[in-house]
Design a protein around this motif. Structure first.
Motif, PDB file in Angstrom:
ATOM      1  N   ASP A 196       0.829  -1.212   0.000  1.00 18.64           N
ATOM      2  CA  ASP A 196       0.000   0.000   0.000  1.00 18.64           C
ATOM      3  C   ASP A 196       0.863   1.262   0.000  1.00 18.64           C
ATOM      4  O   ASP A 196       0.555   2.247  -0.674  1.00 18.64           O
ATOM      5  N   GLU A 197       1.947   1.229   0.772  1.00 14.20           N
ATOM      6  CA  GLU A 197       2.779   2.416   0.937  1.00 14.20           C
ATOM      7  C   GLU A 197       3.382   2.869  -0.387  1.00 14.20           C
ATOM      8  O   GLU A 197       3.590   4.075  -0.605  1.00 14.20           O
ATOM      9  N   TYR A 198       3.646   1.933  -1.283  1.00 16.27           N
ATOM     10  CA  TYR A 198       4.203   2.309  -2.587  1.00 16.27           C
ATOM     11  C   TYR A 198       3.246   3.261  -3.303  1.00 16.27           C
ATOM     12  O   TYR A 198       3.654   4.306  -3.821  1.00 16.27           O
ATOM     13  N   TYR A 199       1.969   2.916  -3.309  1.00 16.03           N
ATOM     14  CA  TYR A 199       0.972   3.736  -4.000  1.00 16.03           C
ATOM     15  C   TYR A 199       0.735   5.046  -3.249  1.00 16.03           C
ATOM     16  O   TYR A 199       0.493   6.086  -3.888  1.00 16.03           O
ATOM     17  N   ARG A 200       0.802   5.029  -1.930  1.00 17.22           N
ATOM     18  CA  ARG A 200       0.669   6.283  -1.169  1.00 17.22           C
ATOM     19  C   ARG A 200       1.754   7.276  -1.581  1.00 17.22           C
ATOM     20  O   ARG A 200       1.493   8.478  -1.709  1.00 17.22           O
ATOM     21  N   ARG A 201       2.951   6.751  -1.756  1.00 14.59           N
ATOM     22  CA  ARG A 201       4.052   7.636  -2.128  1.00 14.59           C
ATOM     23  C   ARG A 201       3.897   8.154  -3.553  1.00 14.59           C
ATOM     24  O   ARG A 201       4.178   9.329  -3.829  1.00 14.59           O
ATOM     25  N   LEU A 202       3.463   7.306  -4.474  1.00 16.18           N
ATOM     26  CA  LEU A 202       3.241   7.770  -5.844  1.00 16.18           C
ATOM     27  C   LEU A 202       2.195   8.871  -5.888  1.00 16.18           C
ATOM     28  O   LEU A 202       2.283   9.804  -6.695  1.00 16.18           O
ATOM     29  N   LEU A 203       1.204   8.765  -5.018  1.00 16.93           N
ATOM     30  CA  LEU A 203       0.144   9.764  -4.995  1.00 16.93           C
ATOM     31  C   LEU A 203       0.631  11.135  -4.526  1.00 16.93           C
ATOM     32  O   LEU A 203      -0.097  12.129  -4.630  1.00 16.93           O
ATOM     33  N   GLN A 204       1.849  11.222  -4.018  1.00 22.78           N
ATOM     34  CA  GLN A 204       2.433  12.506  -3.637  1.00 22.78           C
ATOM     35  C   GLN A 204       3.004  13.259  -4.830  1.00 22.78           C
ATOM     36  O   GLN A 204       3.424  14.412  -4.692  1.00 22.78           O
ATOM     37  N   LEU A 205       3.032  12.618  -6.018  1.00 28.00           N
ATOM     38  CA  LEU A 205       3.499  13.326  -7.206  1.00 28.00           C
ATOM     39  C   LEU A 205       2.594  14.515  -7.484  1.00 28.00           C
ATOM     40  O   LEU A 205       1.382  14.459  -7.267  1.00 28.00           O
ATOM     41  N   PRO A 206       3.147  15.616  -7.977  1.00 26.42           N
ATOM     42  CA  PRO A 206       2.343  16.827  -8.167  1.00 26.42           C
ATOM     43  C   PRO A 206       1.412  16.748  -9.374  1.00 26.42           C
ATOM     44  O   PRO A 206       1.630  15.972 -10.313  1.00 26.42           O
ATOM     45  N   GLY A 207       0.367  17.584  -9.334  1.00 27.60           N
ATOM     46  CA  GLY A 207      -0.525  17.727 -10.469  1.00 27.60           C
ATOM     47  C   GLY A 207      -1.162  16.413 -10.875  1.00 27.60           C
ATOM     48  O   GLY A 207      -1.567  15.599 -10.034  1.00 27.60           O
ATOM     49  N   ARG A 208      -1.216  16.184 -12.160  1.00 32.93           N
ATOM     50  CA  ARG A 208      -1.770  14.945 -12.697  1.00 32.93           C
ATOM     51  C   ARG A 208      -0.656  14.058 -13.232  1.00 32.93           C
ATOM     52  O   ARG A 208      -0.802  13.416 -14.291  1.00 32.93           O
ATOM     53  N   ALA A 209       0.438  13.977 -12.496  1.00 30.96           N
ATOM     54  CA  ALA A 209       1.541  13.129 -12.946  1.00 30.96           C
ATOM     55  C   ALA A 209       1.177  11.657 -12.886  1.00 30.96           C
ATOM     56  O   ALA A 209       1.593  10.858 -13.732  1.00 30.96           O
TER      57      ALA A 209
END
Length: 332
Positions: A196-209
């Motif tokens: 789960d943590e992998y996706y949480r971190r990806l969701l910190q990317l800015p904008g619609r990255a």
């Protein structure tokens, strides 16, 4: 002379690709087994991101570019001489901090001459991409197999849509379940069974990255893909399909959707490479794209004395660096 500073979080400098962003780097920590860090020169805007791993203790370390496609992030218009000066200043500063060795997965989308000049070739890894100016011309340029697959997907009732990626943090998300089953089926290494943590971190990317595309048949999700968008680049990051999705060629439909709907032209869609060599995944990606590139895998020994000492403490291996060699599998 560049002034090198080291950061474990966003240094506040725009980067050339999503793979150089700190949020992506922190997600890659969970794959590469270390801590993301970057070296930066504020005066030129050059940034070099990597995963820092202990080597024989906290006073010595080695680095690897984050899982994906890395290298030095260089602003447009920067002279090659400035990049070379940055690289040499970085080596001096990092060696003084305890850097022993480096591993690079060099992006085929950016010039990396300063790294090539100061590193050793390990091997090349083909990757597949399309520089898209006109979607219909691109469709005509790819293999007939991809065009046929897209038509089959349409006849099979495959519908493709982009959806909110926020739900990826839960393990029962349709994409997560399909991706995990796909990784098990292809025998992917354990670090690619993502928590789960992998996706949480990806969701910190800015904008619609961070972009998520799902393919469905009669309302049931049969395939999905995560893309990473950055400027005029769209990277195909993770994907998977069910048995029904594979039979219906749903992944081809997702890739065609990405070409036609996700970014304004012109842009580059980079599908990446296979699992190793000329395998089924590499052949699939080559059929879906109109160009081929090469990711260079390269290495560098920064402190030869420390490298020799650390290498002498582990079994002989072709793995680089040898102290990170995976354990040998027991013979059945």
């Amino acid at each position: 002379m560049p002034v090198i500073s080291f950061h474990q979080h966003d240094p506040g400098i725009a980067v050339a690709d999503v793979y150089a962003h700190s949020a992506y780097g922190h997600s890659a920590e969970l794959i590469d087994g270390g801590r993301w860090e970057c070296a930066a020169d504020q005066s030129t805007g050059i940034v070099y991101p990597y995963i820092r791993r202990e080597a024989g203790g906290p006073r010595m370390y080695d680095t690897v570019t984050p899982y994906g496609y890395g290298g030095i992030s260089v602003p447009d218009g920067t002279s090659p001489e400035s990049v070379t000066a940055f690289r040499h200043a970085y080596i001096a500063a990092a060696r003084a901090r305890g850097l022993v060795a480096e591993v690079f997965r060099l992006s085929p989308l950016d010039p990396q001459g300063a790294l090539v000049e100061t590193t050793s070739h390990l091997r090349d890894h083909p990757t597949f991409l399309s520089h898209i100016h006109d979607v219909d011309s691109e469709f005509a340029a790819v293999s007939g197999a991809h065009r046929t697959a897209c038509r089959k997907a349409d006849r099979s009732g495959v519908s493709v849509a982009e959806t909110d990626p926020a739900g990826l943090v839960t393990a029962d998300h349709p994409f997560r379940e399909i991706y995990d089953e796909t990784m098990a089926r292809v025998g992917a290494r354990g670090s690619l069974r993502l928590p789960d943590e992998y996706y949480r971190r990806l969701l910190q990317l800015p904008g619609r990255a961070l972009r998520l595309v799902l393919a469905s048949i009669d309302g049931d999700v049969v395939a999905g893909a995560i893309f990473l968008a950055w400027g005029s680049r769209l990277h195909y990051h993770l994907s998977g399909a069910t048995v029904q999705g594979r039979r219906a060629q749903a992944t081809n439909a997702i890739i065609e959707f990405a070409k036609r709907e996700m970014l304004p032209t012109p842009f580059t869609l980079h599908l990446g490479g296979g699992l190793g060599g000329d395998d089924a995944l590499a052949r699939f990606k080559s059929r879906c794209t109109s160009s081929t590139a090469v990711m260079q895998l390269r290495t560098a020994v920064i402190d030869s004395s420390a490298f020799a000492s650390l290498s002498s403490e582990v079994p002989s291996t072709d793995y680089f660096p040898p102290w990170h060699a995976p354990p040998a599998r027991a013979e059945s």
